[in-house]
Design a protein around this motif. Structure first.
Motif, short mmCIF file in Angstrom:
data_model
loop_
_atom_site.label_atom_id
_atom_site.label_comp_id
_atom_site.label_asym_id
_atom_site.label_seq_id
_atom_site.Cartn_x
_atom_site.Cartn_y
_atom_site.Cartn_z
N ASN A 3 50.16 43.96 60.75
CA ASN A 3 51.22 44.93 60.56
C ASN A 3 51.75 45.30 61.93
O ASN A 3 51.04 45.84 62.76
CB ASN A 3 50.68 46.18 59.84
N ASN A 5 53.41 47.65 63.57
CA ASN A 5 53.84 49.02 63.27
C ASN A 5 54.42 49.78 64.46
O ASN A 5 54.58 50.98 64.40
CB ASN A 5 52.69 49.81 62.64
N LYS A 6 54.71 49.06 65.55
CA LYS A 6 55.33 49.71 66.70
C LYS A 6 56.58 48.94 67.12
O LYS A 6 56.66 47.73 66.93
CB LYS A 6 54.35 49.75 67.89
N VAL A 7 57.53 49.66 67.69
CA VAL A 7 58.71 49.01 68.24
C VAL A 7 58.29 48.10 69.40
O VAL A 7 57.50 48.50 70.25
CB VAL A 7 59.74 50.05 68.74
N GLN A 8 58.79 46.87 69.39
CA GLN A 8 58.53 45.95 70.50
C GLN A 8 59.82 45.79 71.32
O GLN A 8 60.89 45.57 70.75
CB GLN A 8 58.10 44.57 69.98
N PRO A 69 59.57 48.22 63.93
CA PRO A 69 58.27 48.14 63.25
C PRO A 69 58.44 47.38 61.93
O PRO A 69 59.45 47.56 61.24
CB PRO A 69 57.91 49.62 62.99
N LYS A 71 56.25 46.41 58.47
CA LYS A 71 55.03 46.53 57.68
C LYS A 71 55.12 45.55 56.53
O LYS A 71 56.08 45.56 55.77
CB LYS A 71 54.85 47.94 57.14
#
Length: 315
Positions: A3, A5-8, A69, A71
């Motif tokens: 997942n 779940n963080k902005v890259q 993000p 999921k």
């Protein structure tokens, strides 16, 4: 399943320049369904230099890419059965050429080149699983699911770029062999007929000869005549979807075992008489360079038992 779940925030390195944003994201978001990757691009959640982009956008060096993000729902979880794992392991035996830049596989008929549309994996996913230490592995071109033979995979981004350049400049030589219904007309050496892709309600992709289509050319030559069939060599000058299959049909000699463009009566004859029940289209040979200063590499893929046995029986 990962997942993300963080902005890259990713800065494009020189070696990644020229890659399409959709392919870039699918490599970064391993395991994320292709449909979801296209959805986040379409909705504008993926930004390049703070701007919306289209899936075909080609990255430039130093581009700033924002990946939102992501999921992945549990229902999208992909599990590979023991039979699937065995199929992946068997693919190792189909590698017919490999160096540090490229790999050529004699792709089995019936195996898709990539997953999607209900398939948990294809050749490229299988090879990534077989070679987890490889940082880069991408298809250079594609083959239809039921076509066997030479499939080229790049193991370095620089090799992929150079091979795509050869494809665009028609310097990458591809030779196919096909069994067609009836006697191939001797005077038909090049089929020059524009092809147009259509989509039926079922979602099935059908290609037809149409003035509204894209320019398409295939060279054909006769290799061997049989009582009611011809073995032909086919060399696509352009690279359209289903090109050889549709051009052979257009010439009046559809391919053996072709469920979309073939002759059902001929296919039933081959099945009843010889037990043959697959598409007879085989990518027999590839010739290319893997680097600008490299020597030409020529790779040939042998027939599988089904093709070899049928030709032996017809002869």
């Amino acid at each position: 399943m990962n997942n993300f779940n963080k902005v890259q925030l990713v800065t494009v390195e020189d070696d990644m320049a020229g890659q399409r944003i959709d392919n870039f994201l699918m490599a970064r978001l391993k395991g994320v369904p292709r449909s979801l990757v296209y959805r986040i691009i379409r909705k504008g959640e993926v930004r390049v230099n703070k701007k919306r982009i289209k899936p075909e956008y080609k990255l430039q060096a130093q581009d700033a890419v924002r990946i939102p993000p992501v999921k992945v729902p549990e229902k999208d979880e992909v599990t590979i059965s023991s039979a699937g794992l065995n199929k992946i392991q068997q693919l190792e035996k189909h590698i017919i050429f490999e160096n540090d830049r490229v790999m050529v596989i004699n792709k089995p008929s019936g195996m898709a080149v990539h997953g999607g549309s209900g398939l948990s994996f294809g050749v490229i996913e299988a090879m990534r699983q077989l070679r987890p230490q490889s940082k880069f592995m991408e298809l250079v071109h594609r083959l239809d699911k039921d076509t066997s033979g030479c499939l080229l995979i790049a193991k370095k981004r620089s090799a992929l770029r150079f091979l795509h350049e050869q494809l665009r400049n028609k310097k990458l030589y591809k030779e196919y062999v096909a069994l067609v219904d009836g006697r191939w007309p001797k005077r038909t050496r090049v089929v020059d007929a524009p092809l147009d892709k259509n989509h039926l309600r079922s979602g099935e992709r059908i290609v037809r000869v149409s003035e509204a289509g894209k320019p398409s050319q295939t060279e054909f030559s006769i290799e061997q005549n049989f009582a009611r069939a011809t073995l032909v060599k086919a060399m696509p000058i352009t690279g359209r979807t289903h090109q050889i299959r549709v051009h052979a049909q257009f010439a009046g000699c559809p391919l053996a075992g072709d469920p979309k463009y073939g002759n059902e009566e001929f296919d039933q004859f081959l099945k009843a008489t010889y037990g043959f029940k697959r598409l007879f289209l085989h990518a027999r040979q590839l010739s290319f360079k893997d680097a600008p200063d490299g020597k030409k590499i020529t790779v040939k893929a042998e027939y599988d038992d089904a093709l070899a046995n049928l030709l032996s029986a017809l002869d």
